[in-house]
Design a protein around this motif. Sequence first.
Motif, PDB file in Angstrom:
ATOM      1  N   ASP B 142       0.827  -1.209   0.000  1.00  0.00           N
ATOM      2  CA  ASP B 142       0.000   0.000   0.000  1.00  0.00           C
ATOM      3  C   ASP B 142       0.858   1.255   0.000  1.00  0.00           C
ATOM      4  OD1 ASP B 142      -2.327  -1.301  -0.153  1.00  0.00           O
ATOM      5  OD2 ASP B 142      -2.821  -1.197   1.988  1.00  0.00           O
ATOM      6  N   VAL B 143       1.880   1.242   0.854  1.00  0.00           N
ATOM      7  CA  VAL B 143       2.751   2.416   0.927  1.00  0.00           C
ATOM      8  C   VAL B 143       3.400   2.650  -0.427  1.00  0.00           C
ATOM      9  CG1 VAL B 143       4.886   3.309   1.893  1.00  0.00           C
ATOM     10  CG2 VAL B 143       3.180   2.280   3.392  1.00  0.00           C
ATOM     11  N   GLN B 144       3.850   1.546  -1.034  1.00  0.00           N
ATOM     12  CA  GLN B 144       4.560   1.726  -2.297  1.00  0.00           C
ATOM     13  C   GLN B 144       3.626   2.187  -3.409  1.00  0.00           C
ATOM     14  OE1 GLN B 144       7.261  -1.444  -3.423  1.00  0.00           O
ATOM     15  NE2 GLN B 144       7.259  -0.492  -5.434  1.00  0.00           N
ATOM     16  N   LEU B 145       2.378   1.772  -3.317  1.00  0.00           N
ATOM     17  CA  LEU B 145       1.432   2.180  -4.358  1.00  0.00           C
ATOM     18  C   LEU B 145       1.122   3.670  -4.304  1.00  0.00           C
ATOM     19  CD1 LEU B 145      -1.087  -0.773  -4.513  1.00  0.00           C
ATOM     20  CD2 LEU B 145       0.387   0.050  -6.329  1.00  0.00           C
ATOM     21  N   THR B 146       1.401   4.298  -3.160  1.00  0.00           N
ATOM     22  CA  THR B 146       1.122   5.733  -3.074  1.00  0.00           C
ATOM     23  C   THR B 146       2.139   6.550  -3.854  1.00  0.00           C
ATOM     24  OG1 THR B 146       2.410   5.899  -1.062  1.00  0.00           O
ATOM     25  CG2 THR B 146       0.038   5.577  -0.806  1.00  0.00           C
ATOM     26  N   PHE B 147       3.321   5.958  -4.153  1.00  0.00           N
ATOM     27  CA  PHE B 147       4.312   6.675  -4.971  1.00  0.00           C
ATOM     28  C   PHE B 147       3.958   6.520  -6.438  1.00  0.00           C
ATOM     29  CE2 PHE B 147       7.164   5.887  -1.337  1.00  0.00           C
ATOM     30  CZ  PHE B 147       7.627   7.167  -1.147  1.00  0.00           C
ATOM     31  N   ASN B 166      21.009  -1.567 -11.780  1.00  0.00           N
ATOM     32  CA  ASN B 166      20.151  -0.642 -11.042  1.00  0.00           C
ATOM     33  C   ASN B 166      18.799  -0.492 -11.707  1.00  0.00           C
ATOM     34  OD1 ASN B 166      22.270  -0.271  -9.378  1.00  0.00           O
ATOM     35  ND2 ASN B 166      22.908   1.686 -10.256  1.00  0.00           N
ATOM     36  N   LEU B 167      18.826  -0.482 -13.045  1.00  0.00           N
ATOM     37  CA  LEU B 167      17.588  -0.311 -13.791  1.00  0.00           C
ATOM     38  C   LEU B 167      16.649  -1.485 -13.521  1.00  0.00           C
ATOM     39  CD1 LEU B 167      16.132   1.422 -15.853  1.00  0.00           C
ATOM     40  CD2 LEU B 167      17.174   0.072 -17.645  1.00  0.00           C
ATOM     41  N   ILE B 168      17.197  -2.706 -13.571  1.00  0.00           N
ATOM     42  CA  ILE B 168      16.368  -3.885 -13.309  1.00  0.00           C
ATOM     43  C   ILE B 168      15.809  -3.814 -11.889  1.00  0.00           C
ATOM     44  CG2 ILE B 168      16.429  -6.395 -13.060  1.00  0.00           C
ATOM     45  CD1 ILE B 168      18.325  -6.501 -15.409  1.00  0.00           C
ATOM     46  N   LEU B 169      16.649  -3.408 -10.961  1.00  0.00           N
ATOM     47  CA  LEU B 169      16.207  -3.280  -9.571  1.00  0.00           C
ATOM     48  C   LEU B 169      15.015  -2.336  -9.465  1.00  0.00           C
ATOM     49  CD1 LEU B 169      17.006  -3.869  -6.524  1.00  0.00           C
ATOM     50  CD2 LEU B 169      18.081  -1.617  -6.601  1.00  0.00           C
ATOM     51  N   VAL B 170      15.131  -1.178 -10.108  1.00  0.00           N
ATOM     52  CA  VAL B 170      14.050  -0.187 -10.063  1.00  0.00           C
ATOM     53  C   VAL B 170      12.775  -0.758 -10.668  1.00  0.00           C
ATOM     54  CG1 VAL B 170      13.270   1.923 -11.176  1.00  0.00           C
ATOM     55  CG2 VAL B 170      15.448   1.874 -10.020  1.00  0.00           C
ATOM     56  N   LEU B 171      12.920  -1.441 -11.802  1.00  0.00           N
ATOM     57  CA  LEU B 171      11.743  -1.967 -12.478  1.00  0.00           C
ATOM     58  C   LEU B 171      11.066  -3.044 -11.639  1.00  0.00           C
ATOM     59  CD1 LEU B 171      13.225  -2.126 -16.082  1.00  0.00           C
ATOM     60  CD2 LEU B 171      11.595  -0.472 -15.196  1.00  0.00           C
ATOM     61  N   VAL B 172      11.873  -3.882 -10.994  1.00  0.00           N
ATOM     62  CA  VAL B 172      11.302  -4.916 -10.131  1.00  0.00           C
ATOM     63  C   VAL B 172      10.580  -4.265  -8.959  1.00  0.00           C
ATOM     64  CG1 VAL B 172      11.866  -6.796  -8.564  1.00  0.00           C
ATOM     65  CG2 VAL B 172      12.971  -6.673 -10.780  1.00  0.00           C
ATOM     66  N   LEU B 173      11.252  -3.281  -8.366  1.00  0.00           N
ATOM     67  CA  LEU B 173      10.684  -2.576  -7.211  1.00  0.00           C
ATOM     68  C   LEU B 173       9.306  -2.008  -7.518  1.00  0.00           C
ATOM     69  CD1 LEU B 173      13.346  -0.359  -5.410  1.00  0.00           C
ATOM     70  CD2 LEU B 173      11.804  -2.061  -4.433  1.00  0.00           C
ATOM     71  N   SER B 174       9.162  -1.482  -8.737  1.00  0.00           N
ATOM     72  CA  SER B 174       7.898  -0.816  -9.028  1.00  0.00           C
ATOM     73  C   SER B 174       6.862  -1.773  -9.620  1.00  0.00           C
ATOM     74  CB  SER B 174       8.135   0.372  -9.962  1.00  0.00           C
ATOM     75  OG  SER B 174       8.657  -0.102 -11.176  1.00  0.00           O
ATOM     76  N   SER B 175       7.212  -3.046  -9.796  1.00  0.00           N
ATOM     77  CA  SER B 175       6.268  -3.952 -10.444  1.00  0.00           C
ATOM     78  C   SER B 175       5.731  -5.069  -9.557  1.00  0.00           C
ATOM     79  CB  SER B 175       6.914  -4.614 -11.665  1.00  0.00           C
ATOM     80  OG  SER B 175       7.391  -3.656 -12.536  1.00  0.00           O
ATOM     81  N   TRP B 176       6.499  -5.484  -8.568  1.00  0.00           N
ATOM     82  CA  TRP B 176       6.093  -6.681  -7.816  1.00  0.00           C
ATOM     83  C   TRP B 176       4.785  -6.469  -7.081  1.00  0.00           C
ATOM     84  CZ3 TRP B 176       5.456  -7.120  -2.506  1.00  0.00           C
ATOM     85  CH2 TRP B 176       5.881  -6.031  -1.749  1.00  0.00           C
ATOM     86  N   VAL B 177       4.517  -5.195  -6.717  1.00  0.00           N
ATOM     87  CA  VAL B 177       3.353  -4.906  -5.883  1.00  0.00           C
ATOM     88  C   VAL B 177       2.046  -5.330  -6.534  1.00  0.00           C
ATOM     89  CG1 VAL B 177       2.281  -3.115  -4.537  1.00  0.00           C
ATOM     90  CG2 VAL B 177       4.628  -2.870  -5.249  1.00  0.00           C
ATOM     91  N   PHE B 178       1.927  -5.010  -7.836  1.00  0.00           N
ATOM     92  CA  PHE B 178       0.675  -5.306  -8.540  1.00  0.00           C
ATOM     93  C   PHE B 178       0.427  -6.812  -8.554  1.00  0.00           C
ATOM     94  CE2 PHE B 178       2.301  -1.330 -10.057  1.00  0.00           C
ATOM     95  CZ  PHE B 178       1.189  -0.520  -9.988  1.00  0.00           C
ATOM     96  N   GLN B 179       1.499  -7.552  -8.824  1.00  0.00           N
ATOM     97  CA  GLN B 179       1.372  -9.000  -8.840  1.00  0.00           C
ATOM     98  C   GLN B 179       0.974  -9.494  -7.460  1.00  0.00           C
ATOM     99  OE1 GLN B 179       3.598 -11.161 -11.207  1.00  0.00           O
ATOM    100  NE2 GLN B 179       4.396  -9.517 -12.443  1.00  0.00           N
ATOM    101  N   ALA B 180       1.681  -9.012  -6.442  1.00  0.00           N
ATOM    102  CA  ALA B 180       1.431  -9.496  -5.089  1.00  0.00           C
ATOM    103  C   ALA B 180      -0.027  -9.285  -4.699  1.00  0.00           C
ATOM    104  CB  ALA B 180       2.364  -8.790  -4.102  1.00  0.00           C
ATOM    105  N   ARG B 181      -0.569  -8.125  -5.022  1.00  0.00           N
ATOM    106  CA  ARG B 181      -1.934  -7.822  -4.585  1.00  0.00           C
ATOM    107  C   ARG B 181      -2.967  -8.717  -5.273  1.00  0.00           C
ATOM    108  NH1 ARG B 181      -3.060  -2.988  -1.438  1.00  0.00           N
ATOM    109  NH2 ARG B 181      -5.081  -3.927  -1.705  1.00  0.00           N
ATOM    110  N   ILE B 182      -2.771  -8.916  -6.571  1.00  0.00           N
ATOM    111  CA  ILE B 182      -3.757  -9.724  -7.296  1.00  0.00           C
ATOM    112  C   ILE B 182      -3.652 -11.190  -6.890  1.00  0.00           C
ATOM    113  CG2 ILE B 182      -4.455 -10.502  -9.584  1.00  0.00           C
ATOM    114  CD1 ILE B 182      -3.595  -7.716 -10.576  1.00  0.00           C
ATOM    115  N   ILE B 183      -2.416 -11.671  -6.763  1.00  0.00           N
ATOM    116  CA  ILE B 183      -2.220 -13.068  -6.373  1.00  0.00           C
ATOM    117  C   ILE B 183      -2.795 -13.302  -4.968  1.00  0.00           C
ATOM    118  CG2 ILE B 183      -0.470 -14.796  -5.818  1.00  0.00           C
ATOM    119  CD1 ILE B 183      -0.832 -14.286  -8.801  1.00  0.00           C
TER     120      ILE B 183
END
Lengths: 572, 302
Positions: B142-147, B166-183
Amino acid sequence: MTALSRRRFLQLCAVTTSGLALSVACGQQAPSAPAKPAEPAKPADSTAAKPAAPTALPTIAAAVAPQTQATAAPAAPTAAPAAKPAAAAGPSGQVTVIQQLPITTLNANMEQSLANLNPSIHMADPLVFREPNGSVKPHLATAWSYPDEKTLRFKVRQGVKFHNGDVMTTEDVAFTYNLLLDPKTDSRHTPALRAIGEVKAVDAETVDFVLKEPDATLLGRLSILPVIPKKYFESIGGVDPYGQKPVGTGPFKFVEWVKGQRVVMEANPDYFLGAPKLKTIVYRQISEDNTRITELLTGNADLVNNVPPSLAPKIKGDAKTELQTVRGLRNVYLKINTKKAPFTDVKVRQALNHAIDVKLIVETVLGGNAVPTPGGYEGPGVWGYYKEIDKERYPFDPAKAKALLAEAGVTPGPINILSAKGRLLNDVEVVQAIAGMLQNVGFTPQVNLLDFTVVNDEWNRKYREEMDLHLWSNANNTADADYNYSTNFYTKNTGLYWGNQEMDDMIVKARTTLDTASREAQYQEIGKKLLDEAVAVPLYDQVDSYGVSKRLKGFQARADELMYLYGASVEG
Amino acid sequence: MAAHEAVLPAEAIAPAPAVRSRASAFTRLRADRKGRSGLLALLVLTVVLFGLPLVLGVDPRFQDLRARLAPPLGFEGSSAGHLLGTDQLGRDLLARLLVGGQMSLTIGFAASILAAGIGVAAGMVAGYAGRFWDGLITSIADVQLTFPNILLGLSVMVVLGPGIGNLILVLVLSSWVFQARIIRADVLSLRHRDFVDAGRAIGATDTYLLWRYILPNIAGSVLVLFTLTLVRVILAEASLSFLGLGVPIEIPSWGGMLAEGRQYLASAWWAGTFPGLLLMLTIVAINLVGDSLRDILDPRIQ
């Protein structure tokens, strides 16, 4: 929760539609409204003005029209005679200037950026003013003299008023420069004024600069430092509030500064050299080249700076705009971090010089909008420049570069190049072209691009020290060789990586020599030594391009990047 | 051993849709017109991007400043050997497009797989374990989704500096949340279904239940989510590179090429148009596959 009834919905629609129609109609009227006396001279508008504006204007136009038509004039000039007298009487018209870099303060005494100096110098005047050709002429001071080697005496102009009505006194002058000498003020100009001991108001007409050491460059430096009113400065609360809402003696008065949007200033009819012809100047900032130039082409701006070569044809091709170019005082060079191995070795530095084909970069990437300066770090526009500036001391020769590297026992490896982006003409491409050339002699270059403000920031100093090469430029604000040398090659300053005690002594000695011929000779020695040591890779002088609307008259591009509009006016 | 014995009765109880075989999904994907064209486009793209550079043998970093901004072959003023023309530094546009595409796809797949791994694991734990773990993971998400994502990406890249890792890290950081919530939501609806309870009753451990009972039933969601993430990640990579904070400038990338070409759009359309077109083509292809997969795997649509 009540549902919208069909009748209510239709009512709403009707109200909205009529509201929209009304606002559109008003929007069309605005350009031809009588409130703007400058507009009617536009020939295209004046014919349209008659049917579009149902207010006061048509009655005047109608009254005038029969007369003009009787003298066989076409319909076009009808509106013009009605407005002409107003235009001749006082300042009129608005000019919009769009700069590439942002304005950070309106107190030019704090910062060196020209984006700040440009608006500031219109609102506050320095003691002396530099002409486009570089000569210094009296301004708020009427005359100056050196009673002895360590005193610079100014006669201050009498009866000049600040915008708030206060009369400018010698107290204000002394206050302005003593404030700059105070390290607590934290001005970027303070290090350059180190020769001054204190500034004294001797009497109502005289101000003395008491010097710690003679300084031949002082007049030039003072030409970019405006006088500020002591009383107002103290009442408003010091440096920061003053920088937001300045009061000066200048040809234009501060009106408003909407942060991130615009700075507006208005003509000062009581200006001591006579009222300006322009009524309003608006400063805006757009860093993106395409957008900035589009604003000029669509008529939303009258003057834009830093036009990139790729967009110059658009401005030249448009009937309403013209391109002004001038070889600038800004010299671009590639700093070498001489504190890091292997660049401590002069042979390696010379190899870098041989490896870069400046002419090719200028011809292709810069589209000819630069002049190579293979022999120095400032062009002939700067007083005291190295006379052999056009001589190729280290001509482009990759084979020689490789040989020198081998001679120094250096195997070329990774090399980090730092550059600001969007600061210099096509800088991102220039630095990549340089990287490509270094790759050809065996290095594996890595280009690091940062925003200009970030590169320049003090917290980034450590990062800069890790870099090997740094694409850098020096705008010579005083058109005197000392400005560049003591900013960039003097060890106690923040500029260049290279430096030593011997060079420091040479720079100080030249600055404190008041004899012009001897001083010039000393700068030849300095220039030669810097080249011998290959302290950096000299690149080129930029040719600055300004996009100017043809309705703006009297603007002349200057080599020092100042866009001065006191004498300018608008037509049409 | 005990777990092994539990398999037979559990699979007997498990509902049929859970064990749809992968082969059948693939076959049906091929049978679907959308899926087929998407797959074909992706296949051709991959072969071209990774195969053609080997055939061409052109160095994408080689600069020929005198031939800068040469138009594609067939246009007036084109330069021999540059099929799609050159960019603002006289580098071969085709060679750069291919390497840039390799970068986009590699980074996209790497980041999506990592994000899927983390997202699915976190979502399953949150949905299945409940209580503390659910609270913790949901709060972080939730916190991350506010950014705003691009802001998060920009700030992390500014701090870490441009670089592929670093780029892959950033992309993972901003993407895992959506998956986690739906799963998580999927798992919540599954964990008290009869077949899971039955499995639990006969003594299957939590890990075993998650692995053999829950995961096969959410495989469809995972697969569809993966294609969505892939699209998002490739676009985000292009955006960051466009802003100069993605792939280092020495390495060609579609986003970076778009940014460089934009300045010359009026005088040299090819420099910005080709990377834009390829990016669009890739995204459309992946979306087609994803769309088709969703139709096939969602039991409600059948």
